[in-house]
Design a protein around this motif. Structure first.
Motif, mmCIF file in Angstrom:
data_model
loop_
_atom_site.group_PDB
_atom_site.id
_atom_site.type_symbol
_atom_site.label_atom_id
_atom_site.label_comp_id
_atom_site.label_asym_id
_atom_site.label_seq_id
_atom_site.Cartn_x
_atom_site.Cartn_y
_atom_site.Cartn_z
ATOM 1 N N ILE A 1 71.510 13.169 84.871
ATOM 2 C CA ILE A 1 71.936 12.155 85.840
ATOM 3 C C ILE A 1 73.437 11.912 85.724
ATOM 4 O O ILE A 1 74.145 11.749 86.736
ATOM 5 N N VAL A 2 73.949 11.907 84.509
ATOM 6 C CA VAL A 2 75.401 11.751 84.310
ATOM 7 C C VAL A 2 76.145 12.886 85.012
ATOM 8 O O VAL A 2 77.131 12.658 85.732
ATOM 9 N N LEU A 3 75.675 14.125 84.825
ATOM 10 C CA LEU A 3 76.324 15.277 85.451
ATOM 11 C C LEU A 3 76.196 15.217 86.971
ATOM 12 O O LEU A 3 77.138 15.551 87.702
ATOM 13 N N LEU A 4 75.020 14.793 87.462
ATOM 14 C CA LEU A 4 74.833 14.682 88.908
ATOM 15 C C LEU A 4 75.819 13.692 89.515
ATOM 16 O O LEU A 4 76.372 13.929 90.591
ATOM 17 N N ASN A 5 76.035 12.584 88.848
ATOM 18 C CA ASN A 5 76.976 11.593 89.364
ATOM 19 C C ASN A 5 78.409 12.112 89.346
ATOM 20 O O ASN A 5 79.245 11.669 90.145
ATOM 21 N N GLN A 6 78.695 13.046 88.451
ATOM 22 C CA GLN A 6 80.028 13.642 88.429
ATOM 23 C C GLN A 6 80.249 14.559 89.627
ATOM 24 O O GLN A 6 81.339 14.567 90.212
ATOM 25 N N VAL A 7 79.231 15.351 89.985
ATOM 26 C CA VAL A 7 79.396 16.295 91.102
ATOM 27 C C VAL A 7 79.048 15.650 92.443
ATOM 28 O O VAL A 7 79.300 16.238 93.489
ATOM 29 N N ASP A 8 78.461 14.459 92.415
ATOM 30 C CA ASP A 8 78.153 13.718 93.649
ATOM 31 C C ASP A 8 78.578 12.262 93.478
ATOM 32 O O ASP A 8 77.748 11.346 93.465
ATOM 33 N N PRO A 9 79.888 12.019 93.346
ATOM 34 C CA PRO A 9 80.363 10.663 93.044
ATOM 35 C C PRO A 9 80.103 9.659 94.161
ATOM 36 O O PRO A 9 80.104 8.449 93.909
ATOM 37 N N HIS A 10 79.883 10.128 95.382
ATOM 38 C CA HIS A 10 79.639 9.229 96.517
ATOM 39 C C HIS A 10 78.147 9.086 96.845
ATOM 40 O O HIS A 10 77.800 8.488 97.877
ATOM 41 N N ASN A 11 77.293 9.631 95.991
ATOM 42 C CA ASN A 11 75.831 9.563 96.179
ATOM 43 C C ASN A 11 75.413 10.073 97.557
ATOM 44 O O ASN A 11 74.562 9.480 98.227
ATOM 45 N N MET A 12 75.973 11.190 97.959
ATOM 46 C CA MET A 12 75.608 11.775 99.242
ATOM 47 C C MET A 12 74.168 12.290 99.248
ATOM 48 O O MET A 12 73.542 12.419 100.296
ATOM 49 N N ARG A 13 73.627 12.543 98.067
ATOM 50 C CA ARG A 13 72.256 13.045 97.980
ATOM 51 C C ARG A 13 71.219 12.007 98.372
ATOM 52 O O ARG A 13 70.052 12.336 98.616
ATOM 53 N N ALA A 14 71.611 10.743 98.439
ATOM 54 C CA ALA A 14 70.656 9.669 98.691
ATOM 55 C C ALA A 14 69.927 9.831 100.020
ATOM 56 O O ALA A 14 68.793 9.375 100.168
ATOM 57 N N THR A 15 70.552 10.473 100.993
ATOM 58 C CA THR A 15 69.937 10.623 102.319
ATOM 59 C C THR A 15 69.419 12.037 102.556
ATOM 60 O O THR A 15 69.008 12.358 103.671
ATOM 61 N N ALA A 16 69.367 12.863 101.517
ATOM 62 C CA ALA A 16 69.018 14.280 101.710
ATOM 63 C C ALA A 16 67.565 14.493 102.099
ATOM 64 O O ALA A 16 67.228 15.518 102.673
ATOM 65 N N LEU A 17 66.685 13.550 101.785
ATOM 66 C CA LEU A 17 65.281 13.699 102.122
ATOM 67 C C LEU A 17 64.888 12.874 103.339
ATOM 68 O O LEU A 17 63.714 12.849 103.722
ATOM 69 N N GLY A 18 65.866 12.211 103.962
ATOM 70 C CA GLY A 18 65.572 11.341 105.093
ATOM 71 C C GLY A 18 65.298 12.110 106.371
ATOM 72 O O GLY A 18 65.522 13.284 106.468
#
Length: 259
Positions: A242-259
């Motif tokens: 999760i730490v690494l994910l937040n580094q490569v996605d600092p704006h949390n763009m993944r939050a809408t990927a399943l919408g």
């Protein structure tokens, strides 16, 4: 965690699971098309297979994954140039493993990004065209990401437009073997991970996401799946991931990927 759990948790699980697709590839070009595949490749490069190569999504090789979204003060760490000519050499040499998001997938692993409908002249929906799918699918490994596992994606019969090769003996050119034509690794969905390790390359359930049943997966698939005697549960993300994910996605763009 079930398929109906908080999407933020589910998408993190999917990305961390998908990152394993490149685990044993060694030094290959990892190409993730879309936010989830891109983050999965980035996570793999940072923590699982540090030998894989990535571009900045333009024309440069980078020594570390470039964060998605606005870059702010971040300066990509360029390593070498990777223009189209070098990309094609790499593709034809088989030193690439792409993860893409088809609109349709059939029982053979043939995929469609081109059009929906049986009439090529008047499709119900026109999409991208086949683009690089035919050449990519016959020259190097591919995996798929499906954000919404349902029968409209996993279709009965063949795809409306076969844009990439799969394990279909009826389409096999004379003198070829299926294993010489296609190399489809994983299909990662919001319900499970699938592969082609069943009898005669039958699509098989590799793992189930927490709380998901075999019956749910089969009900949302238009053709029979191979069900192994033992099916593991997809691993939950670790705090370090999760730490690494937040580094490569600092704006949390993944939050809408399943919408």
């Amino acid at each position: 965690m079930s398929a109906n759990s908080h999407e933020g948790n589910l998408v993190d699980l999917i990305i961390c699971a998908a990152a394993q697709a490149w685990k044993d590839d060694g030094e290959v070009l990892a190409t993730g098309i879309g936010i989830v595949p891109r983050l999965a490749a980035s996570l793999c490069m940072k923590s699982i297979n540090t030998d894989i190569m990535m571009t900045d999504s333009e024309a440069w090789m980078v020594s570390e994954p470039v964060p998605v979204g606005p870059r702010g003060d971040y300066i990509p760490k360029f390593e070498s140039w990777m223009g189209f000519s070098r990309i094609f050499d790499n593709v034809w040499g088989g030193k690439r493993h792409a993860m893409v998001g088809p609109t349709q997938i059939d029982r053979f692993g043939q995929a469609n990004i081109s059009m929906i409908g049986s009439d090529y002249k008047k499709p119900k929906t026109q999409m991208l065209g086949v683009r690089g799918f035919p050449g990519n699918s016959i020259h190097h490994a591919n995996s798929f990401f499906v954000p919404n596992h349902n029968k409209k994606v996993f279709v009965e019969g063949e795809c409306d437009m076969v844009a990439s090769v799969g394990y279909n003996p009826a389409r096999l050119a004379k003198g070829w073997k299926l294993e010489e034509v296609a190399d489809i690794r994983w299909i990662i969905t919001n319900l499970c991970i699938l592969d082609f390790t069943g009898p005669d390359y039958q699509m098989s359930i590799r793992s189930l996401h927490p709380g998901v049943t075999v019956e749910q997966v089969q009900e949302n698939t238009s053709f029979p799946l191979h069900v192994p005697a033992t099916i593991p549960t997809t691993a939950l993300p670790t705090p370090e991931q999760i730490v690494l994910l937040n580094q490569v996605d600092p704006h949390n763009m993944r939050a809408t990927a399943l919408g």
